[in-house]
Scaffold this active site. Structure first.
Site, PDB file in Angstrom:
ATOM      1  N   ASP A  21     -27.436  10.033  29.689  1.00 42.25           N
ATOM      2  CA  ASP A  21     -26.986   9.673  28.686  1.00 42.25           C
ATOM      3  C   ASP A  21     -25.728   8.442  29.014  1.00 42.25           C
ATOM      4  OD1 ASP A  21     -26.497  13.177  27.595  1.00 42.25           O
ATOM      5  OD2 ASP A  21     -28.125  11.507  27.373  1.00 42.25           O
ATOM      6  N   GLU A 178     -30.416   8.620  17.618  1.00 44.76           N
ATOM      7  CA  GLU A 178     -29.232   9.158  18.192  1.00 44.76           C
ATOM      8  C   GLU A 178     -28.959   8.196  19.385  1.00 44.76           C
ATOM      9  OE1 GLU A 178     -30.668  13.039  19.634  1.00 44.76           O
ATOM     10  OE2 GLU A 178     -31.961  12.101  20.844  1.00 44.76           O
TER      11      GLU A 178
HETATM   12  C1  6LW Z   1     -27.162  13.868  23.847  1.00 42.94           C
HETATM   13  C2  6LW Z   1     -28.448  13.363  22.654  1.00 42.94           C
HETATM   14  C3  6LW Z   1     -29.619  14.002  23.325  1.00 42.94           C
HETATM   15  O1  6LW Z   1     -26.083  13.893  23.548  1.00 42.94           O
HETATM   16  O2  6LW Z   1     -29.373  14.979  23.914  1.00 42.94           O
HETATM   17  O3  6LW Z   1     -31.878  14.529  23.116  1.00 42.94           O
HETATM   18  C4  6LW Z   1     -27.908  15.076  24.136  1.00 42.94           C
HETATM   19  N1  6LW Z   1     -30.716  13.847  22.991  1.00 42.94           N
HETATM   20  O4  6LW Z   1     -28.418  11.967  22.837  1.00 42.94           O
HETATM   21  C5  6LW Z   1     -27.600  15.601  25.416  1.00 42.94           C
HETATM   22  O5  6LW Z   1     -28.040  14.702  26.542  1.00 42.94           O
END
Ligand code: 6LW
Length: 505
Positions: A21, A178
């Site tokens: 991330d 996301e």
């Molecule tokens: C992160 C989100 C995700 O906040 O996993 O699978 C979480 N996507 O973007 C943790 O890495």
């Protein structure tokens, strides 16, 4: 499908080991980058670079219990999720989600990214993960979260204004929109997101609009980056952030994994930070590959960080790459009790317990070796590689013998027992490629655990198939961490060594 062999030596991953991330910003000629850190304390490692390839860790943004009070019950892969790092109005801003009990979204700021970072400003009106900050020219600040929704925010006070509004939520049918990041570039506002989920279907998509709230027009070429359904040796590519270099060129940092072994391939280092070049075509980004040759960068490379393999614990405090499970109370973890030694004091059970006393560093090389000199005369503990409470293996010593202990899901076993001489001993853990032939059932690597004789000869007590310490087996968002632990009483560590092992050609 067999995974293609990796390209010639590339720049990537630019930050190996579990550094997922990534979020990046630039101030003048200096780049700064932050990553998620989950159940580990301190949290949110902060890095610096001058060339986007070589990164040096400056510290951790959340390095005080008042910033990161992770409760003992915080599950593995809980705690600190994805951050966004920006520079605005003369200071660094870091917004991040603490998903643990009593957590929520928070902002910390700093004038020096090496810290200290401020006490958190809590954001009760920001609901959702992967928060992003973006400012209009008049100072209006927008906070955008996974989903994708957005709310106007006063980042100084944490006050939000009005209900959240929905923005473009990615490609119809794609799951998990996301990791949103909003940028003002030219006459447009660009909304970059991840979609498809952080596993093999991961990808990066983008849309643009005339205002921070849209409406947004999706890029016709979405996803602008994905490795899904390819044989590329880097998989799960997604969760990206954009940065413009001083020469006007654009770059993307993103997460990716390096599965190895037979099918489906097992990745053990977690989601790592990768770099890709970006060009623009008719107002849309075109993302180059991660098979990046460092010599191809349009600027000279700075010398990479020189890291000593051995930590003698002579400094007053632990180096920033050390991470502990959930907290680092001096009662349980200190270099102050016996100068030049790290003292760990057990507070519960073994590595199977959520409140285990464990301090380690991310495994950053596919093949590596760790050694530590331990005095277990007042307790029981040792050297371990862990993914979580249910997936770890260790060489554990007490005053009289060493045991190799393995935990795979519900299975826990003692693989070997070995008498020890009195006094401190050196425990060793080596991770190497599996022996040839690398057949279809080969795991990603082999973990060898042993004890060194006084003359330095290593007695390997047991070997362990590394696939059982992979995310494909264990799940979760982190990667392997190699370190020291106390399972009973007081255990002291004189030094700890970690170094890559060069595999035979
Ligand atoms: C992160 C989100 C995700 O906040 O996993 O699978 C979480 N996507 O973007 C943790 O890495």
């Amino acid at each position: 499908m067999p995974v293609q062999q990796p390209a010639a030596r590339a720049a990537n991953p630019v930050i190996p080991g579990f550094h997922p991330d990534p979020s990046i910003c630039r101030v003048g000629d200096d780049y700064y980058l932050a990553c998620s850190s989950f159940e580990y304390f301190p949290g949110v490692p902060v890095f610096h670079s001058r060339d986007l390839v070589h990164w040096t860790q400056l510290g951790n943004a959340l390095d005080r219990p008042s910033q990161l009070p992770l409760p003992a019950g915080t599950p593995s892969s809980g705690g600190i999720y994805a951050p966004t790092l920006r520079h605005h109005d003369g200071r660094f801003w870091l917004i991040v989600t603490d998903v643990s009990e009593g957590g929520g979204n928070l902002i910390v700021t700093a004038t020096d990214p090496a810290g200290p970072w401020s006490e958190p400003v809590r954001l009760p009106g920001v609901q959702g993960i992967d928060p992003d900050l973006a400012w209009e020219e008049d100072g209006t600040c927008w906070c955008t979260v996974a989903g994708v929704t957005q709310v106007r925010l006063d980042p100084y006070t944490g006050r939000t204004y009005g209900p959240p509004r929905r923005l473009w939520s990615g490609t119809p049918g794609a799951k998990a929109p996301e990791a949103p990041h909003l940028y003002r570039i030219g006459d447009h506002w660009y909304l970059l997101i991840a979609e498809g989920g952080t596993e093999r279907g991961h990808g990066v998509s983008i849309a643009r609009g005339r205002t921070p709230g849209g409406p947004f027009e999706p890029c016709p070429a979405n996803p602008v980056l994905t490795h899904r359904s390819t044989g590329h040796p880097v998989q799960n590519t997604g969760h990206a952030d954009l940065v413009q270099a001083p020469d006007g060129s654009w770059w993307m940092v993103l997460l990716g994994v390096r599965p190895r072994g037979g099918t489906p391939g097992w990745h053990v280092l977690g989601r790592e930070t990768f770099l890709a070049p970006v060009t623009w075509d008719n107002g849309w980004p075109v993302v180059g590959g991660v098979d990046l040759d460092p010599a191809a960068l349009p600027w000279p490379l700075s010398p990479g960080p020189v890291e000593e393999p051995r930590d003698d614990f002579e400094l007053g405090e632990l180096r920033p790459y050390w991470i502990s499970l959930r907290d680092r109370s001096p009662e349980y973890c200190t270099t102050g009790e016996r100068p030049g030694w790290l003292t760990l004091r057990a507070r519960g059970g073994s590595l199977d317990e959520p409140d285990a006393v464990f301090t380690g560093r991310r495994q950053q090389h596919l093949s590596c070796r760790a050694r530590t000199r331990v005095d277990a005369s007042e307790g029981r503990g040792g050297l371990a590689v862990r993914l979580d409470e249910r997936h770890h293996c260790a060489i554990e010593a007490d005053g009289t013998e060493a045991r190799v202990i393995a935990r795979i899901g519900d299975l826990r076993t003692v693989m070997a027992v070995h008498p020890l001489p009195a006094g401190p001993v050196v425990l060793a853990l080596t991770i190497t490629d599996p022996p040839p032939p690398h057949g279809p059932c080969t795991g990603p690597d082999v973990v060898s655990l042993g004890v060194e004789r006084p003359d330095g000869t290593l007695d390997v007590l047991a070997t362990f198939d590394g696939r059982y310490l992979s995310t494909e087996v264990a799940g979760g968002f982190t990667g392997r961490v190699i370190g020291m632990y106390a399972a009973a009483g007081t255990v002291r560590f004189d030094w700890f060594e970690y170094e890559p092992v060069k595999e035979p050609e």
